[in-house]
Write an enzyme that holds these catalytic residues in place. Structure first.
Site, PDB file in Angstrom:
ATOM      1  CB  CYS A 113      -2.174  -4.439   3.119  1.00  0.00           C
ATOM      2  SG  CYS A 113      -2.429  -2.716   2.660  1.00  0.00           S
ATOM      3  CG  HIS A 241       1.305  -4.793   4.878  1.00  0.00           C
ATOM      4  ND1 HIS A 241       1.696  -4.623   3.570  1.00  0.00           N
ATOM      5  CD2 HIS A 241       0.646  -3.656   5.224  1.00  0.00           C
ATOM      6  CE1 HIS A 241       1.283  -3.441   3.138  1.00  0.00           C
ATOM      7  NE2 HIS A 241       0.642  -2.834   4.127  1.00  0.00           N
ATOM      8  CG  ASN A 271       1.918   0.157   2.049  1.00  0.00           C
ATOM      9  OD1 ASN A 271       1.690  -0.852   1.392  1.00  0.00           O
ATOM     10  ND2 ASN A 271       1.101   0.586   3.001  1.00  0.00           N
TER      11      ASN A 271
END
Length: 315
Positions: A113, A241, A271
């Site tokens: 990430c 993120h 995500n």
């Protein structure tokens, strides 16, 4: 050399959209359950004929077009991804081939990430050192390939997509457009976010990640601002993120960027791992929510419990 800058950005998402209602037909969940816990409404899902390098190439082509550049102008391609199926050719080489970039250095960066902000720093360093003239920096992941669709704690989180940036030397006399990176990790807690096994599957310890992100990361993000010669109040944008809205909102508040637009693309995209920061950043630019020259904090965190952040100037 004055450093480097982001000349242009671009993003791409697959056409198929998966709603919370769709997921409720697959696992024991509901729209209310998902929104209350992670803030996500929809996510984009790539099909079996849409590999990671195709997503990446679409985003990169848009960034190149926005910068007014041709593939031959690029001599470094960096792809941040953790969902590459094959070991070789790597994603960067495949993207270069798709775009017709003739002879670039081509490397993948797997910091999950936080991959895009690591790759962006690497491109900045390469340009500063004279090892590259112009770089394509791409974050691309197909998280739905590594998802257990019977696990309601993880399958509600993920989406697919890509975002890209063109990095080049800042013109003489112009302030650097990419600030110093602040990066690191917590290796002892690396197992808190995992993509492992055969077949590979995404899993995480949600509460551990939440506590770490909301308590340990705010001072680190503020220090990234300090390295750029700014205080959080100077920021026009914050792109964290896009893990979970319940992490993004308290983290942004604790950083203290009271005048900044905070990216909340997770609501519509889920995500997307390494894609999440460039995807959200490109959308803010496209919508005009931040303007050319504005200082924006990019801050990635997650897998390996790694983090990397830097202040950039909006292209």
């Amino acid at each position: 050399m004055n450093g480097s800058r982001i000349a242009a950005v671009g993003h791409y998402q697959p056409a198929k959209v998966l709603t919370n209602e769709d997921l409720a037909g697959l696992v024991d969940t509901s729209d209310e359950w998902i929104r209350s816990r992670v803030g996500i409404r929809t996510r984009h899902v790539a099909g079996p004929d849409e590999p990671v390098d195709e997503l990446a190439a679409h985003a990169a082509a848009k960034a190149l077009a926005s910068a007014g550049l041709a593939p031959g102008d690029i001599d470094l391609v960096l792809v941040a991804t953790s969902t590459a199926v094959d070991r070789s050719p790597n994603m960067a080489a495949r993207v270069a081939a798709r775009l017709g970039i003739p002879s670039p250095a081509a490397m993948d960066v797997n910091v999950v990430c936080a991959g895009f902000t690591h790759a962006l720093a690497t491109a900045d360093h390469a340009v500063r050192a004279g090892a590259a003239t112009r770089a394509l920096v791409i974050g691309a992941d197909k998280m739905t390939d590594v998802t257990d669709w019977t696990d309601r704690t993880t399958c509600v989180l993920v989406g697919d997509g890509a975002g890209a940036a063109v990095v080049e030397a800042a013109p003489a006399g112009e302030e650097a457009g990419i600030g110093p990176v602040l990066w690191g990790s917590v290796p002892d807690m690396g197992n808190a976010v995992r993509i492992e096994g055969t077949p590979s599957r995404f899993a995480q310890e949600g509460q551990s990640v939440y506590r770490w992100a909301t308590t340990q990361l705010p001072p680190i993000a503020r220090k990234a601002c300090e390295r750029a010669g700014l205080v959080p109040e100077d920021l026009a944008g914050v792109v964290l993120h896009q893990a979970n809205l319940r992490i993004i909102e308290p983290l942004a508040l604790k950083i203290g960027a009271v005048n900044a637009v905070v990216a909340r693309d997770v609501v519509d995209s889920g995500n997307t791992s390494a894609a999440s920061i460039p995807l959200a950043f490109s959308k803010l630019v496209e919508r005009g929510e931040i303007s050319a020259g504005d200082p924006v904090l990019l801050f990635g965190f997650g897998g390996n419990l790694s983090y990397a952040g830097q202040v950039v100037r909006c292209p």
